[in-house]
Motif scaffolding. Structure first.
Motif, PDB file in Angstrom:
ATOM      1  N   ARG A  39       9.576  -6.915  70.284  1.00  0.00           N
ATOM      2  CA  ARG A  39      10.280  -5.764  69.734  1.00  0.00           C
ATOM      3  C   ARG A  39       9.620  -4.514  70.279  1.00  0.00           C
ATOM      4  O   ARG A  39       8.435  -4.525  70.639  1.00  0.00           O
ATOM      5  N   GLY A  40      10.406  -3.443  70.357  1.00  0.00           N
ATOM      6  CA  GLY A  40       9.858  -2.241  70.972  1.00  0.00           C
ATOM      7  C   GLY A  40      10.362  -0.961  70.323  1.00  0.00           C
ATOM      8  O   GLY A  40      11.374  -0.957  69.628  1.00  0.00           O
ATOM      9  N   ILE A  41       9.613   0.116  70.584  1.00  0.00           N
ATOM     10  CA  ILE A  41       9.972   1.454  70.095  1.00  0.00           C
ATOM     11  C   ILE A  41      10.332   2.301  71.305  1.00  0.00           C
ATOM     12  O   ILE A  41       9.545   2.418  72.245  1.00  0.00           O
ATOM     13  N   GLU A  42      11.520   2.910  71.263  1.00  0.00           N
ATOM     14  CA  GLU A  42      11.940   3.777  72.367  1.00  0.00           C
ATOM     15  C   GLU A  42      11.296   5.147  72.195  1.00  0.00           C
ATOM     16  O   GLU A  42      11.589   5.862  71.249  1.00  0.00           O
ATOM     17  N   VAL A  43      10.398   5.492  73.130  1.00  0.00           N
ATOM     18  CA  VAL A  43       9.731   6.797  73.025  1.00  0.00           C
ATOM     19  C   VAL A  43      10.295   7.815  74.022  1.00  0.00           C
ATOM     20  O   VAL A  43      10.044   9.012  73.902  1.00  0.00           O
ATOM     21  N   GLY A  44      11.043   7.317  75.004  1.00  0.00           N
ATOM     22  CA  GLY A  44      11.660   8.229  75.963  1.00  0.00           C
ATOM     23  C   GLY A  44      12.923   7.599  76.519  1.00  0.00           C
ATOM     24  O   GLY A  44      13.094   6.373  76.464  1.00  0.00           O
ATOM     25  N   HIS A  45      13.813   8.446  77.031  1.00  0.00           N
ATOM     26  CA  HIS A  45      15.067   7.918  77.590  1.00  0.00           C
ATOM     27  C   HIS A  45      15.538   8.889  78.661  1.00  0.00           C
ATOM     28  O   HIS A  45      15.647  10.097  78.401  1.00  0.00           O
ATOM     29  N   ILE A  46      15.753   8.370  79.868  1.00  0.00           N
ATOM     30  CA  ILE A  46      16.205   9.234  80.967  1.00  0.00           C
ATOM     31  C   ILE A  46      17.574   8.789  81.455  1.00  0.00           C
ATOM     32  O   ILE A  46      17.903   7.602  81.427  1.00  0.00           O
ATOM     33  N   PHE A  47      18.378   9.774  81.897  1.00  0.00           N
ATOM     34  CA  PHE A  47      19.774   9.510  82.263  1.00  0.00           C
ATOM     35  C   PHE A  47      20.129  10.183  83.583  1.00  0.00           C
ATOM     36  O   PHE A  47      19.713  11.327  83.826  1.00  0.00           O
ATOM     37  N   HIS A  48      20.927   9.500  84.378  1.00  0.00           N
ATOM     38  CA  HIS A  48      21.630  10.170  85.480  1.00  0.00           C
ATOM     39  C   HIS A  48      23.118  10.095  85.149  1.00  0.00           C
ATOM     40  O   HIS A  48      23.630   9.004  84.883  1.00  0.00           O
ATOM     41  N   PHE A  49      23.790  11.268  85.110  1.00  0.00           N
ATOM     42  CA  PHE A  49      25.227  11.214  84.792  1.00  0.00           C
ATOM     43  C   PHE A  49      26.070  12.040  85.751  1.00  0.00           C
ATOM     44  O   PHE A  49      27.219  12.358  85.451  1.00  0.00           O
ATOM     45  N   GLY A  50      25.492  12.403  86.918  1.00  0.00           N
ATOM     46  CA  GLY A  50      26.288  13.046  87.965  1.00  0.00           C
ATOM     47  C   GLY A  50      27.011  14.286  87.476  1.00  0.00           C
ATOM     48  O   GLY A  50      26.396  15.223  86.976  1.00  0.00           O
ATOM     49  N   THR A  51      28.343  14.273  87.585  1.00  0.00           N
ATOM     50  CA  THR A  51      29.117  15.485  87.304  1.00  0.00           C
ATOM     51  C   THR A  51      29.789  15.451  85.928  1.00  0.00           C
ATOM     52  O   THR A  51      30.713  16.210  85.677  1.00  0.00           O
ATOM     53  N   LYS A  52      29.311  14.585  85.055  1.00  0.00           N
ATOM     54  CA  LYS A  52      29.961  14.457  83.736  1.00  0.00           C
ATOM     55  C   LYS A  52      30.090  15.802  82.999  1.00  0.00           C
ATOM     56  O   LYS A  52      31.075  16.051  82.328  1.00  0.00           O
ATOM     57  N   TYR A  53      29.081  16.665  83.106  1.00  0.00           N
ATOM     58  CA  TYR A  53      29.160  17.985  82.444  1.00  0.00           C
ATOM     59  C   TYR A  53      29.505  19.092  83.428  1.00  0.00           C
ATOM     60  O   TYR A  53      30.201  20.045  83.094  1.00  0.00           O
ATOM     61  N   SER A  54      28.999  18.977  84.670  1.00  0.00           N
ATOM     62  CA  SER A  54      29.200  20.072  85.630  1.00  0.00           C
ATOM     63  C   SER A  54      30.675  20.219  86.011  1.00  0.00           C
ATOM     64  O   SER A  54      31.136  21.329  86.266  1.00  0.00           O
ATOM     65  N   LYS A  55      31.410  19.122  86.007  1.00  0.00           N
ATOM     66  CA  LYS A  55      32.815  19.197  86.419  1.00  0.00           C
ATOM     67  C   LYS A  55      33.670  19.907  85.360  1.00  0.00           C
ATOM     68  O   LYS A  55      34.277  20.939  85.673  1.00  0.00           O
ATOM     69  N   PRO A  56      33.699  19.419  84.104  1.00  0.00           N
ATOM     70  CA  PRO A  56      34.512  20.143  83.118  1.00  0.00           C
ATOM     71  C   PRO A  56      34.012  21.561  82.865  1.00  0.00           C
ATOM     72  O   PRO A  56      34.800  22.447  82.528  1.00  0.00           O
ATOM     73  N   MET A  57      32.713  21.791  83.042  1.00  0.00           N
ATOM     74  CA  MET A  57      32.169  23.127  82.756  1.00  0.00           C
ATOM     75  C   MET A  57      32.064  23.981  84.016  1.00  0.00           C
ATOM     76  O   MET A  57      31.539  25.091  83.985  1.00  0.00           O
ATOM     77  N   LYS A  58      32.571  23.461  85.125  1.00  0.00           N
ATOM     78  CA  LYS A  58      32.635  24.191  86.399  1.00  0.00           C
ATOM     79  C   LYS A  58      31.272  24.778  86.811  1.00  0.00           C
ATOM     80  O   LYS A  58      31.145  25.972  87.061  1.00  0.00           O
TER      81      LYS A  58
END
Ligand code: P5A
Length: 440
Positions: A278-297
């Motif tokens: 069992r484990g405790i999540e102490v950090g979490h990293i993401f790559h999401f490309g243009t998920k926010y940059s596209k709608p927010m131009k």
């Protein structure tokens, strides 16, 4: 200590189900104010600050720059990104006196994208990584285990902006390596595991998990992780190839959380190398490309003179959760055992007989000497019984105890005890300056 606000609890608090929660309450580190909401008392605040400082140093080393964004956000940005409705009940929605929709930020992808698009126009200004350390609110269904899963919690959240996927991957890798160093400096063995991206989105993410029997997630990994080397402070974060090599090494053996677990791949791990825990999540990293940059131009002009929506990632660490996770990983039946890097003080100086002229004099000289050498010392000058003093010192878990009693002082000696190993040693008073003198 006679002036330090350290409200120690003698009894085990009944509401605490796991050891870190119990010890944090008993050691007077935190106080619960409402479901999933905590005040940090002086001892706890010092630990939280130490944790944040390590995070900050490693973020800066990896090229990220610190900013500070507000906790309260306007709903408008979230409507623009399309996440306002998606986020659901975990988001605390608020209305101001003009009846404008606001929210207490659960994360800041939208806000930082808004900052970016207001200023950055050209690929020449990339890569860029901005982070802050700020309180978040998530209306968790089941806040529990104290600050481990709370509703209001501290997060370090970094956001990277790059021209293309390749640049974004290099940014992701830099944060990956910064995280390995960050957790190691806190005395933790954190294992990066492929994970589900949830409400943040994207197609690539790693959770950094520390193994603990009270952890909330079931995890599966190769035992080789336990011996992998963490890169030194001098590693060159400008060298994409070198950084990529470290990430390759740390992602080669099998490791996955419950949601991403792949039975077929697991079967390929030799049986004696399988670690299901069992484990405790102490950090979490993401790559999401243009998920926010596209709608927010949010776009920049590339070397090809075309407009490109920037490729982004976000990188979270929970400092408040970490304070608890470190205790889960480092304690015994008597209390907390702080790793050196995050201890609230380094040394407990224990006067066994306050009021005795010689004990007082030796303690005061040692206190003055060690503090002026930059050491952090908590001086127990209280008139509690010897047993209570030792119990408190063990409970709050400072790495070193320096014990000054009349018999020792008469012989010109004090006792030094290591909290972690329990080893005791008598040292001449004069040798202490060398042992706990100025740091290099
Ligand atoms: C990454 C940074 C994000 O929110 N957006 C910005 C991304 N990721 S996350 O995984 O949802 O959270 C990042 C870290 O925050 C801690 N954390 C918590 N700590 C205490 N109580 C909670 N309820 C809580 N929720 C998240 C975790 O350490 C997590 O890895």
């Amino acid at each position: 200590m006679s002036r330090f606000f350290l409200p120690i609890l003698k009894e085990n608090p009944r509401e605490a189900e796991i050891v870190s929660h119990r010890l944090m309450l008993r050691a007077g580190m935190i106080r619960q104010q409402a479901a999933g909401s905590f005040s940090w008392l002086p001892l706890g605040k010092r630990v939280l600050d130490k944790v944040c400082q390590i995070i900050r140093e490693e973020q800066n080393r990896a090229g990220a720059q610190e900013i500070l964004m507000p906790t309260i956000q306007s709903a408008d940005l979230w409507i623009e990104s399309g996440r306002y409705n998606d986020y659901g009940k975990e988001m605390l929605r608020i209305r101001d006196r003009q009846d404008r929709a606001m929210l207490y930020g659960p994360t800041n992808e939208e806000m930082v994208t808004d900052i970016f698009r207001a200023y950055v126009r050209s690929y020449k200004d990339l890569p860029l990584n901005l982070y802050h350390i700020q309180w978040k609110f998530r209306d968790e269904v089941r806040p529990r285990f104290g600050v481990m899963r709370s509703r209001e919690f501290l997060m370090k959240d970094a956001y990277s902006f790059d021209l293309d996927y390749e640049g974004a991957r290099a940014a992701y890798n830099r944060m990956f390596v910064a995280y390995l160093r960050t957790f190691e400096r806190m005395g933790l063995k954190a294992i990066p595991m492929r994970a589900d991206t949830g409400p943040i989105g994207g197609d690539l993410s790693h959770e950094f998990i520390i193994l603990a029997s009270t952890g909330e997630s079931a995890v599966f990994c190769h035992k080789d992780f336990l011996d992998l080397p963490v890169p030194p402070a001098g590693i060159d974060f400008d060298n994409d190839e070198e950084i990529g090599g470290v990430v390759a090494q740390w992602t080669e053996p099998y490791a996955a959380t419950d949601e991403m677990h792949d039975e077929a791949a697991w079967a390929g791990v030799p049986e004696d190398k399988r670690l299901a825990a069992r484990g405790i999540e102490v950090g979490h990293i993401f790559h999401f490309g243009t998920k926010y940059s596209k709608p927010m131009k949010a776009a920049v002009t590339g070397p090809d003179r075309q407009e490109h929506f920037v490729s982004m990632g976000s990188y979270g660490i929970g400092p408040s959760r970490l304070a608890a996770a470190i205790i889960e990983a480092s304690h015994d039946e008597n209390g907390i055992i702080w790793p050196e890097g995050v201890a609230p003080f380094e040394i407990a100086l224990i006067n066994m007989k306050p009021g005795d002229r010689d004990c007082d004099r030796v303690c005061e000289e040692l206190y003055a000497g060690m503090t002026s050498a930059g050491r952090e010392v908590l001086y127990d000058d209280t008139d509690s019984r010897a047993g209570a003093k030792f119990a408190t010192a063990d409970l709050i878990g400072l790495p070193w105890q320096v014990i000054v009693g009349p018999r020792g002082v008469a012989a010109g000696e004090v006792e030094v005890k290591s909290r972690a190993t329990g080893e005791r040693e008598n040292l001449p008073v004069s040798a202490l300056a060398e042992r706990f003198g100025a740091r290099r």
